[in-house]
Design a protein around this motif. Structure first.
Motif, PDB file in Angstrom:
ATOM      1  N   LYS A 157      38.082  30.466  -2.904  1.00  0.00           N
ATOM      2  CA  LYS A 157      37.094  30.196  -1.846  1.00  0.00           C
ATOM      3  C   LYS A 157      36.469  28.816  -1.994  1.00  0.00           C
ATOM      4  N   GLU A 158      36.194  28.418  -3.230  1.00  0.00           N
ATOM      5  CA  GLU A 158      35.609  27.086  -3.459  1.00  0.00           C
ATOM      6  C   GLU A 158      36.570  25.981  -3.039  1.00  0.00           C
ATOM      7  N   LYS A 159      37.835  26.139  -3.409  1.00  0.00           N
ATOM      8  CA  LYS A 159      38.833  25.127  -3.023  1.00  0.00           C
ATOM      9  C   LYS A 159      38.969  25.083  -1.508  1.00  0.00           C
ATOM     10  N   SER A 160      38.898  26.244  -0.894  1.00  0.00           N
ATOM     11  CA  SER A 160      38.972  26.328   0.561  1.00  0.00           C
ATOM     12  C   SER A 160      37.822  25.556   1.201  1.00  0.00           C
ATOM     13  N   ALA A 161      36.618  25.792   0.701  1.00  0.00           N
ATOM     14  CA  ALA A 161      35.434  25.119   1.255  1.00  0.00           C
ATOM     15  C   ALA A 161      35.583  23.609   1.124  1.00  0.00           C
ATOM     16  N   TYR A 162      36.166  23.178   0.001  1.00  0.00           N
ATOM     17  CA  TYR A 162      36.380  21.743  -0.196  1.00  0.00           C
ATOM     18  C   TYR A 162      37.343  21.189   0.865  1.00  0.00           C
ATOM     19  N   VAL A 163      38.465  21.869   1.093  1.00  0.00           N
ATOM     20  CA  VAL A 163      39.448  21.373   2.065  1.00  0.00           C
ATOM     21  C   VAL A 163      38.839  21.356   3.470  1.00  0.00           C
ATOM     22  N   PHE A 164      38.136  22.433   3.817  1.00  0.00           N
ATOM     23  CA  PHE A 164      37.501  22.487   5.139  1.00  0.00           C
ATOM     24  C   PHE A 164      36.514  21.341   5.319  1.00  0.00           C
ATOM     25  N   SER A 165      35.696  21.067   4.288  1.00  0.00           N
ATOM     26  CA  SER A 165      34.686  20.020   4.471  1.00  0.00           C
ATOM     27  C   SER A 165      35.327  18.633   4.470  1.00  0.00           C
ATOM     28  N   ALA A 166      36.426  18.458   3.731  1.00  0.00           N
ATOM     29  CA  ALA A 166      37.067  17.137   3.676  1.00  0.00           C
ATOM     30  C   ALA A 166      37.859  16.825   4.952  1.00  0.00           C
ATOM     31  N   LYS A 208      50.309  22.935  14.558  1.00  0.00           N
ATOM     32  CA  LYS A 208      49.376  22.551  13.485  1.00  0.00           C
ATOM     33  C   LYS A 208      50.100  22.189  12.198  1.00  0.00           C
ATOM     34  N   VAL A 209      49.432  21.371  11.382  1.00  0.00           N
ATOM     35  CA  VAL A 209      49.848  21.179   9.999  1.00  0.00           C
ATOM     36  C   VAL A 209      49.307  22.387   9.237  1.00  0.00           C
ATOM     37  N   ARG A 210      50.170  23.021   8.443  1.00  0.00           N
ATOM     38  CA  ARG A 210      49.733  24.223   7.727  1.00  0.00           C
ATOM     39  C   ARG A 210      49.780  23.990   6.221  1.00  0.00           C
ATOM     40  N   LEU A 211      48.713  24.384   5.548  1.00  0.00           N
ATOM     41  CA  LEU A 211      48.641  24.274   4.091  1.00  0.00           C
ATOM     42  C   LEU A 211      48.601  25.663   3.474  1.00  0.00           C
ATOM     43  N   LEU A 212      49.498  25.887   2.518  1.00  0.00           N
ATOM     44  CA  LEU A 212      49.515  27.144   1.748  1.00  0.00           C
ATOM     45  C   LEU A 212      49.770  26.786   0.285  1.00  0.00           C
ATOM     46  N   PRO A 213      48.855  26.050  -0.350  1.00  0.00           N
ATOM     47  CA  PRO A 213      49.131  25.616  -1.726  1.00  0.00           C
ATOM     48  C   PRO A 213      49.097  26.789  -2.703  1.00  0.00           C
ATOM     49  N   ALA A 214      49.601  26.563  -3.899  1.00  0.00           N
ATOM     50  CA  ALA A 214      49.442  27.557  -4.960  1.00  0.00           C
ATOM     51  C   ALA A 214      47.948  27.815  -5.134  1.00  0.00           C
ATOM     52  N   LEU A 215      47.608  29.070  -5.421  1.00  0.00           N
ATOM     53  CA  LEU A 215      46.185  29.443  -5.474  1.00  0.00           C
ATOM     54  C   LEU A 215      45.485  28.851  -6.695  1.00  0.00           C
ATOM     55  N   ASN A 216      46.274  28.487  -7.714  1.00  0.00           N
ATOM     56  CA  ASN A 216      45.677  27.904  -8.924  1.00  0.00           C
ATOM     57  C   ASN A 216      45.799  26.379  -8.937  1.00  0.00           C
ATOM     58  N   ILE A 217      46.016  25.776  -7.780  1.00  0.00           N
ATOM     59  CA  ILE A 217      46.144  24.318  -7.729  1.00  0.00           C
ATOM     60  C   ILE A 217      44.886  23.682  -8.342  1.00  0.00           C
ATOM     61  N   PRO A 218      45.049  22.751  -9.286  1.00  0.00           N
ATOM     62  CA  PRO A 218      43.863  22.140  -9.890  1.00  0.00           C
ATOM     63  C   PRO A 218      43.098  21.317  -8.854  1.00  0.00           C
ATOM     64  N   MET A 219      41.795  21.257  -9.008  1.00  0.00           N
ATOM     65  CA  MET A 219      40.928  20.579  -8.044  1.00  0.00           C
ATOM     66  C   MET A 219      41.331  19.111  -7.848  1.00  0.00           C
ATOM     67  N   ASP A 220      41.678  18.412  -8.919  1.00  0.00           N
ATOM     68  CA  ASP A 220      42.011  16.986  -8.757  1.00  0.00           C
ATOM     69  C   ASP A 220      43.333  16.806  -8.006  1.00  0.00           C
ATOM     70  N   THR A 221      44.279  17.716  -8.223  1.00  0.00           N
ATOM     71  CA  THR A 221      45.543  17.668  -7.487  1.00  0.00           C
ATOM     72  C   THR A 221      45.298  17.942  -6.004  1.00  0.00           C
ATOM     73  N   LEU A 222      44.456  18.925  -5.748  1.00  0.00           N
ATOM     74  CA  LEU A 222      44.112  19.274  -4.368  1.00  0.00           C
ATOM     75  C   LEU A 222      43.432  18.086  -3.676  1.00  0.00           C
ATOM     76  N   ALA A 223      42.517  17.448  -4.390  1.00  0.00           N
ATOM     77  CA  ALA A 223      41.796  16.305  -3.815  1.00  0.00           C
ATOM     78  C   ALA A 223      42.757  15.165  -3.506  1.00  0.00           C
ATOM     79  N   ALA A 224      43.721  14.930  -4.392  1.00  0.00           N
ATOM     80  CA  ALA A 224      44.709  13.861  -4.166  1.00  0.00           C
ATOM     81  C   ALA A 224      45.541  14.167  -2.920  1.00  0.00           C
ATOM     82  N   ALA A 225      45.940  15.429  -2.769  1.00  0.00           N
ATOM     83  CA  ALA A 225      46.735  15.818  -1.595  1.00  0.00           C
ATOM     84  C   ALA A 225      45.921  15.659  -0.318  1.00  0.00           C
ATOM     85  N   VAL A 226      44.670  16.080  -0.352  1.00  0.00           N
ATOM     86  CA  VAL A 226      43.810  15.997   0.831  1.00  0.00           C
ATOM     87  C   VAL A 226      43.629  14.539   1.256  1.00  0.00           C
TER      88      VAL A 226
END
Ligand SMILES: *Cc1c(COP(=O)(O)O)cnc(C)c1O
Length: 387
Positions: A307-316, A361-379
């Motif tokens: 949920k936290e990672k989700s909130a980050y992607v939504f806000s970014a 739409k562009v669809r994202l379904l990353p691994a659920l354990n994706i590290p925050m810094d990796t997720l941020a780089a992708a975003v």
């Protein structure tokens, strides 16, 4: 790559429009092509590799079982199958599990179970299954009939009869369909995945669940894509405060090996008897051992992190330049971009990020354990590809 591409296009059926990328290895959410170019994987094999590529605990569970028994058929007991079924029931309140190899097969089991229940309880003519327009339930002749998108049906007629499609979020229309047809079940995805990552409204889902219960119409929730932690709850229906009669799931359940399941609730616990259904590979011990490893690590803290990672992607991404809207739940996210989605995905790929599309739409379904810094780089790459 060009030789592989030639062999592949010569000998593999032309059903997939592949990206011009070959993946030879990976770790977690990073995968590599033969030249060593790395990509952040924001698709996880269409929501399958829940803990990414080559997750160590999963690998260990799978290889340990592989070293014992790889397959025995369902004529004999094997431990991973029983343990996984127990785990699924204890965490959902469902009563029994039928294992299959894919999402479409999980839905086939759900549909057969619903029809048998209704036939015994109300009469064989109560066979209609109401599904939603814009839904996706699989590629078999029956699950295509369930799928409420005409373009999948063309040229494959006749499909299995007995499916009608209601408009999402139109409760009165759905009730009218139930009045006009002798209905066995209503089948929904809480978030329409292939349909463009469109969540159903809570009022509609709760209303139809109450209506189904009142009419003794079974409620089937297709959690093939939304299940197994994807939305930040173990199953997406848990976000809606409802209890389905049947839940089908697959994709992320096995962590990368083929595994599907139909979870059967109290009403249909005893509906299927000996010989009513079966699968040669279903409940395979290697696949189930992997799934036990995956599910046992999806505790509250893990789901909260989703949920936290989700909130980050939504806000970014919400209100980012070139982004019209962001939809979805958890780490199942759709991005409506100003540029065509395919163009954005292409740009991301060039810049080392693999994304999916769903409808426009562009669809994202990353691994659920994706590290925050990796997720941020992708975003960051996705943001710049949108402008
Ligand atoms: C992917 C999907 C299916 C089909 O699953 P397969 O494993 O490809 O058969 C069914 N329903 C939904 C909601 C899906 O996303």
């Amino acid at each position: 790559m060009s030789e592989l591409k030639t062999i592949d296009s010569t000998y593999v059926a032309n059903t997939y429009k592949r990206f011009p990328v070959e993946i030879v290895s990976g770790k977690g959410s990073v995968v590599y092509d033969p030249d060593g170019k790395s990509y952040i994987d924001m698709g996880s094999g269409i929501g399958v590799t829940s803990f990414g590529i080559a997750d160590e605990a999963w690998q260990q569970a799978v290889t340990a079982q592989l070293g014992k028994v790889q397959h025995m058929s369902n004529l004999y007991y094997t431990e991973p199958c029983a343990r996984l079924a127990q785990m699924l029931c204890e965490r959902t309140g469902m009563k029994k599990v039928f294992f299959s190899n894919s999402g479409a097969e999980a839905n086939e089991c759900a549909i057969k179970t619903a029809r048998k229940y209704a036939a015994e309880k109300k009469g064989a003519e109560y066979s209609t299954i109401i599904t939603l327009k814009n839904s996706f339930h699989g590629r078999t002749v029956t699950t295509l009939a369930a799928t409420g998108q005409e373009h999948y049906h063309e040229l494959f007629q006749p499909l299995t009869p007995g499916f009608v499609h209601a408009a999402a979020d139109d409760l009165e229309g759905l009730k009218q369909l139930a009045a006009d047809n002798k209905t066995a079940a209503i089948m929904i995805e809480c978030i329409q995945g292939e349909g463009g990552v469109v969540p159903l409204s809570p009022g509609f889902v709760q209303g139809l669940a109450a209506f189904a219960a009142q009419e003794d119409i079974l409620l089937i929730v297709d959690e093939v894509q939304t299940g197994n932690g994807r939305t930040g709850e173990l199953y997406a229906y848990m976000n809606y405060g409802i209890q389905p009669d049947i839940v089908s799931t697959a994709k992320g359940l096995g962590g990368g090996l083929p595994l599907g399941a139909a979870l059967l609730g109290e009403k249909v616990e005893h509906t299927l008897g000996f010989g009513d259904h079966g699968s040669t590979f279903g409940g395979n011990p290697v696949c189930c051992a992997g799934a036990v490893s995956i599910l046992s690590r999806m505790d509250r803290a893990f789901l909260d992190a989703v949920k936290e990672k989700s909130a980050y992607v939504f806000s970014a991404l919400t209100d980012a330049p070139g982004v019209e809207s962001v939809s979805g739940m958890g780490l199942m996210i759709g991005i409506k971009t100003v540029k065509p989605a395919a163009e954005v995905v292409q740009k991301c790929m060039e810049n080392g990020v693999l994304c999916l599309t769903a409808k426009d739409k562009v669809r994202l379904l990353p691994a659920l354990n994706i590290p925050m810094d990796t997720l941020a780089a992708a975003v960051e790459v996705i943001r710049s590809a949108c402008v």
